[in-house]
Structures are given as C-alpha cells and as structure tokens.
Design a protein around this motif. Structure first.
Motif, short mmCIF file in Angstrom:
data_model
loop_
_atom_site.label_atom_id
_atom_site.label_comp_id
_atom_site.label_asym_id
_atom_site.label_seq_id
_atom_site.Cartn_x
_atom_site.Cartn_y
_atom_site.Cartn_z
N ILE A 78 0.84 -1.21 0.00
CA ILE A 78 0.00 0.00 0.00
C ILE A 78 0.87 1.25 0.00
O ILE A 78 0.60 2.22 -0.73
N THR A 79 1.93 1.22 0.79
CA THR A 79 2.83 2.38 0.88
C THR A 79 3.50 2.63 -0.46
O THR A 79 3.63 3.79 -0.90
N ARG A 80 3.96 1.56 -1.11
CA ARG A 80 4.62 1.71 -2.42
C ARG A 80 3.64 2.23 -3.46
O ARG A 80 4.00 3.10 -4.29
N ALA A 81 2.41 1.72 -3.45
CA ALA A 81 1.42 2.20 -4.41
C ALA A 81 1.12 3.68 -4.20
O ALA A 81 1.02 4.45 -5.17
N GLN A 82 1.01 4.10 -2.93
CA GLN A 82 0.79 5.52 -2.65
C GLN A 82 1.95 6.36 -3.12
O GLN A 82 1.77 7.44 -3.69
N GLU A 83 3.16 5.86 -2.88
CA GLU A 83 4.35 6.62 -3.27
C GLU A 83 4.43 6.77 -4.79
O GLU A 83 4.73 7.86 -5.31
N LYS A 84 4.15 5.68 -5.55
CA LYS A 84 4.20 5.78 -7.01
C LYS A 84 3.12 6.71 -7.52
O LYS A 84 3.36 7.47 -8.49
N MET A 85 1.97 6.69 -6.90
CA MET A 85 0.90 7.59 -7.32
C MET A 85 1.30 9.04 -7.10
O MET A 85 1.06 9.89 -7.97
N MET A 86 1.89 9.31 -5.92
CA MET A 86 2.33 10.67 -5.63
C MET A 86 3.40 11.11 -6.61
O MET A 86 3.43 12.28 -7.06
N GLN A 87 4.31 10.18 -6.99
CA GLN A 87 5.36 10.54 -7.95
C GLN A 87 4.78 10.82 -9.32
O GLN A 87 5.22 11.74 -10.02
N LYS A 88 3.81 10.01 -9.74
CA LYS A 88 3.20 10.24 -11.05
C LYS A 88 2.43 11.54 -11.08
O LYS A 88 2.38 12.22 -12.12
N LEU A 89 1.80 11.89 -9.96
CA LEU A 89 1.06 13.16 -9.90
C LEU A 89 1.97 14.36 -9.73
O LEU A 89 1.51 15.50 -9.78
N GLY A 90 3.26 14.09 -9.51
CA GLY A 90 4.21 15.18 -9.35
C GLY A 90 4.23 15.80 -7.98
O GLY A 90 4.83 16.86 -7.78
N LYS A 91 3.60 15.15 -6.98
CA LYS A 91 3.57 15.68 -5.63
C LYS A 91 4.72 15.15 -4.79
O LYS A 91 4.86 15.55 -3.62
N ALA A 92 5.50 14.25 -5.38
CA ALA A 92 6.66 13.71 -4.67
C ALA A 92 7.76 13.49 -5.69
O ALA A 92 7.49 13.07 -6.83
N ASP A 93 8.98 13.82 -5.28
CA ASP A 93 10.10 13.63 -6.20
C ASP A 93 10.54 12.15 -6.20
O ASP A 93 10.24 11.39 -5.29
N GLU A 94 11.28 11.75 -7.24
CA GLU A 94 11.72 10.37 -7.42
C GLU A 94 13.23 10.36 -7.57
O GLU A 94 13.81 11.18 -8.29
N THR A 95 13.87 9.40 -6.92
CA THR A 95 15.32 9.28 -7.00
C THR A 95 15.70 8.74 -8.37
O THR A 95 15.17 7.71 -8.81
N LYS A 96 16.61 9.39 -9.06
CA LYS A 96 17.03 9.01 -10.41
C LYS A 96 18.50 8.64 -10.39
O LYS A 96 19.32 9.26 -9.71
N ASP A 97 18.85 7.57 -11.19
CA ASP A 97 20.24 7.15 -11.39
C ASP A 97 20.39 6.88 -12.89
O ASP A 97 20.09 5.78 -13.38
N THR A 98 20.86 7.87 -13.63
CA THR A 98 20.92 7.78 -15.10
C THR A 98 21.83 6.65 -15.56
O THR A 98 21.49 5.89 -16.48
N ALA A 99 22.99 6.49 -14.93
CA ALA A 99 23.93 5.44 -15.33
C ALA A 99 23.33 4.06 -15.11
O ALA A 99 23.46 3.16 -15.96
N PHE A 100 22.66 3.91 -13.98
CA PHE A 100 22.07 2.61 -13.70
C PHE A 100 20.91 2.32 -14.67
O PHE A 100 20.74 1.19 -15.12
N GLU A 101 20.12 3.32 -14.95
CA GLU A 101 19.02 3.12 -15.89
C GLU A 101 19.52 2.74 -17.28
O GLU A 101 18.92 1.91 -17.99
N GLU A 102 20.65 3.31 -17.69
CA GLU A 102 21.25 2.93 -18.97
C GLU A 102 21.71 1.47 -18.95
O GLU A 102 21.55 0.74 -19.93
N SER A 103 22.28 1.07 -17.82
CA SER A 103 22.71 -0.33 -17.68
C SER A 103 21.52 -1.27 -17.74
O SER A 103 21.60 -2.36 -18.32
N VAL A 104 20.40 -0.86 -17.13
CA VAL A 104 19.20 -1.70 -17.18
C VAL A 104 18.67 -1.80 -18.61
O VAL A 104 18.23 -2.87 -19.06
#
Length: 466
Positions: free
Chosen positions: A21-47
């Motif tokens: 429930i907590t993760r779903a709330q957090e993702k919803m808040m991030q999608k709505l732009g009410k919460a920031d999201e931690t980004k790792d560009t190098a890791f995302e490229e590796s993925v």
C-alpha cells in the motif's frame, strides 16, 4: 507453537500488505508530481542494455534450437533417403557393399555433428541465458527498494516539517485546559509532546537509514555486474558462432567426400549398365545373324538359273522337248576352257551330224527364248494366264508365281507355281523391303472377298501381268 506460527505469518502478511500500500501511494504521488523520485541515469542505462541483451540472447537461443531441430530433421530425411536407395539397390549392381558402408558413414556423421552442436553451442547458450532471470529479479527488487527509500525519505521530511509546527505551537499560549492545570503539570504535558515528536522523528530516521542501506547494497552489486555482463556478450557471440561455423565446415567437408563417393558409385553403375546393354545388343545381333544366315533375311536371290542342255548327236537330238524352266543348278564353269559346253564324244568327224551341231551352236533368237538371258532379279511380265476376274479397288496389279515358295515367317505368303497374286501397296512405304511385294492370293479374294489375309512374298519368284 501453532498459534505462535499463525501469529508470525499473520504479522508478516500484514507487513507485506502495508508495504504494498505504501509503495502504491508513493508511485501515485510521484506520477502526480507531488513527490520527487530518486534518479540514477547510469544505472538506468545499464538496465536498458540488460533488457536489450536479454532479448537478443533469447532470440539467439530460440533460433539455435530451431537450427538443431532442422539438423535433426535433415538427418532423418537423409537416413530415409539412404535406406530407400539401399532397398532399391540390387545385389548384382556395382558397389553394393560400398553403398551400405556409405549409408552407415552418413548416419554416424550426422549424429556426431548434432551432438557437437548440442555440447558446444546449445549448452553454452543455456548457461549464458541462465544468469538473466536472477539478475532481472534483483533489478526488480532494487526498484521496490528504491520506492521504499523514497517513501521513507518523504516520511522523514514530513516529520521534520511537523516538528517545526509543534515547536511553534508549544511557544504559543496554552489551551484553556492547559491553563487550568497546575504549573507543575504544564511542564509534564510539554515534555510529553516533545518526547512523542522526537520518537516519531527517530523512528522515521531509522526507517530511512535502513531503507537507504538495503537500496544501496543492491544497487552497488548491480552497478558492478550489469556493465560486465553487457561487455561479455561480444566474446560469447564470437565463441558460439566460431564453434558452429567450424563444426559445420568440418561436417560439410566430410559430407562432400561421402557425396563424391556416391557420385562415383553411380557413375560406375551407369558404365556397368551401358556395358551390359552393349553386350546384350552384341549377343542379339550375333543371334540374329546366325538365325538368318540360311536363308538370308529378305534378301534372297530367287530360284536358281536353269541350266542349258548338253548337245547330243543328231539322231538323238530332240530340240522340241527342251525345258528351259527346269529347276537345276548351274555348275561352276571354267572360263578358261574353250567352250562353256563339253564337246560331244565322237570317234570320227565323218560320223557327226553337222546339221544338228549347227542347230545347237547357232545363237538363239532373244524373242524366242528370253528366260535364258533374263537375270533372275529382273522384272518380267506375263502376257497369258491372267485371271479374268474383276480387280478389287486398292490393287496395284497382278503377278503370277513362277516357282513354289514356302513361307518362313508369319507375315509371308505360301506360293505354288501358277498362283495369281493381287499386289497391294504398303501402308507405310518405309516398311517395304527391297525385292519384296505385299499381296493377297486371287483365289482367296474370289472365295472370301477379303483383302486382309495379305502377306509378303519375293518379287523374283513371280512375273507381272501386262
């Protein structure tokens, strides 16, 4: 113990549900732009590279399995073809044993090629692809821990903000209840509020630190493994395709030798067939020549030439009774002798009848006796003896048999001297042999009115009516 286990499982289940429930709330808040999201560009490229590498590897593994299935199918088809050839190959044909050995060698070669492909290519491919599911699961776990870290971070930030608000409230005048409390109680209430705020802050900070630690551990391991895995793909592709190409080249080289052997066997079998046909034709020709030596096939000379009579004394000579058509054989005559006829044996020239000698030695008139000078194969005509019966349509002319002829084949006519034959044209002129005619006996025609009982006969045994 059972109750304790149920309690543990229930508590763990509730904890997992709360985390979801907590993760779903957090993702919803991030999608709505009410919460920031931690980004790792190098890791995302590796993925991204990891997903691409896994997709390519999966396709390569599928195509390699399809290639092996095709090799196996080709082996089965080749084996059936070899078995079919072995069944049709007769024992007396050239290279029967070589053909059987060739089929066995082909079968062994296919088995060896297939097994080497499985050992060196498919198994290494399976080992290579086996590491992707485990790494993919760890990447998914890292994403969940990243959401937990962001949630803990945001919760801690909200606690920090609420602490500042509480401190501001504490600094304000107390409520009526607080004012009504004694002085010593007001201090206790304030201390309790501060303790609760500090406890919430400490718990949030502890949860944040724990979530950050788990996330960083997983991220650290993946950041080390993903680039290494991405770079290993080149070496794996090189090794795999080198093995496949090398084994395929060896297989085709050995198979080419076997195919060349098969080609040589088929070539020699064809030579054997041609030799057998030539021998059969030679034997047939020899047999035909031996069968047609006496009499020769449809190239007969006709009846023998009648022999002229010997001269005799005048008192015994009777020229009116000479039969020039008598079937006698002409003896060999020596041209070196002065005369073709033996001289009469007399003791004295005075006893000879000179008139009779002149009659015998005098040249004959061509108009009075043509049979003595006419060649046996020359065309002659008959002016008498012809039947007066009506000639049917399709008959070219009539001939009369001058000699008996016994048929030697089923398509020939038996002739007796004096038979009248109606000559018919051949249906195919190319079928007519030189010196032979096609016809029907006139007696058969007069009796049956049928021209189908026809046959061939020698022309030089007959004379044509004019």
């Amino acid at each position: 113990m059972a109750e304790t286990g149920k309690g543990v499982n229930a508590g763990k289940l509730a904890s997992n549900v709360q985390k979801r429930i907590t993760r779903a709330q957090e993702k919803m808040m991030q999608k709505l732009g009410k919460a920031d999201e931690t980004k790792d560009t190098a890791f995302e490229e590796s993925v991204t590279n990891f997903n691409k590498q896994m997709t390519e590897g999966t396709k390569l593994q599928r195509d390699l399995r399809a290639y092996l299935a095709a090799v196996k199918t080709m082996h089965e088809s080749s084996k059936r073809l070899q078995d079919c050839l072995a069944e049709m190959y007769e024992p007396d044909w050239f290279g029967k044993e070589e053909m059987d050995a060739l089929a066995e060698d082909t079968d062994v070669l296919f088995d060896d090629f297939y097994q080497k492909l499985v050992d060196s290519a498919l198994m290494s491919m399976d080992t290579y692809m086996a590491q992707f599911p485990e790494i993919k699961a760890r990447i998914a776990k890292r994403e969940r821990k990243l959401v937990d870290f962001d949630s803990a971070r945001h919760h801690f930030a909200s606690i920090q903000k609420s602490k500042k608000k509480d401190e501001a409230k504490i600094a304000k005048p107390l409520a009526l209840m607080e004012k009504a409390a004694p002085g010593w109680a007001q201090g206790i209430i304030t201390a309790h509020q501060i303790a609760q705020t500090n406890l919430s802050r400490s718990q949030a900070e502890e949860e944040l630190g724990k979530a950050q630690k788990v996330f960083e551990e997983i991220s650290y391991d993946l950041q080390e493994e993903l680039p290494t895995l991405w770079n290993s793909r080149v070496g794996f592709y090189v090794t795999t395709f080198q093995n496949v190409a090398g084994m395929e080249e060896k297989f085709h080289r050995e198979m080419g030798k076997l195919n060349q052997n098969l080609f040589d066997i088929m070539t020699k079998l064809e030579e054997q067939r041609q030799a057998n046909e030539a021998a059969a034709n030679h034997n047939a020709t020899a047999a035909s020549e031996s069968d047609t030596t006496i009499p020769t096939s449809k190239l007969r000379l006709g009846p023998p030439v009648p022999r002229p009579p010997r001269p005799s004394p005048a008192k015994d000579a009777k020229t009116d009774n000479i039969n020039l058509f008598e079937d006698t054989v002409v003896p060999d005559i020596n041209d070196t002798t002065p005369s073709k006829f033996d001289a009469p044996t007399v003791g004295n020239l005075l006893d000879m009848d000179l008139d009779a000698m002149e009659a015998i030695s005098a040249p004959q008139d061509p108009q009075t006796d043509t049979s003595a000078t006419t060649p046996p194969n020359a065309a002659t005509t008959v002016t008498n003896g012809s039947s007066d019966a009506e000639v049917p349509s399709g008959v070219a002319y009539k001939v009369k048999a001058m000699h008996d002829y016994a048929a030697t084949d089923s398509d020939e006519l038996d002739l007796k001297a004096g038979d009248i034959v109606l000559v018919l044209p051949f249906d195919n002129p190319d079928e007519q042999d030189e010196g032979w005619l096609l016809g029907v006996k006139e007696s058969h025609w007069l009796l049956n009115k049928d021209l189908t009982a026809k046959g061939v006969f020698p022309e030089n045994f007959t004379q044509r009516f004019v």
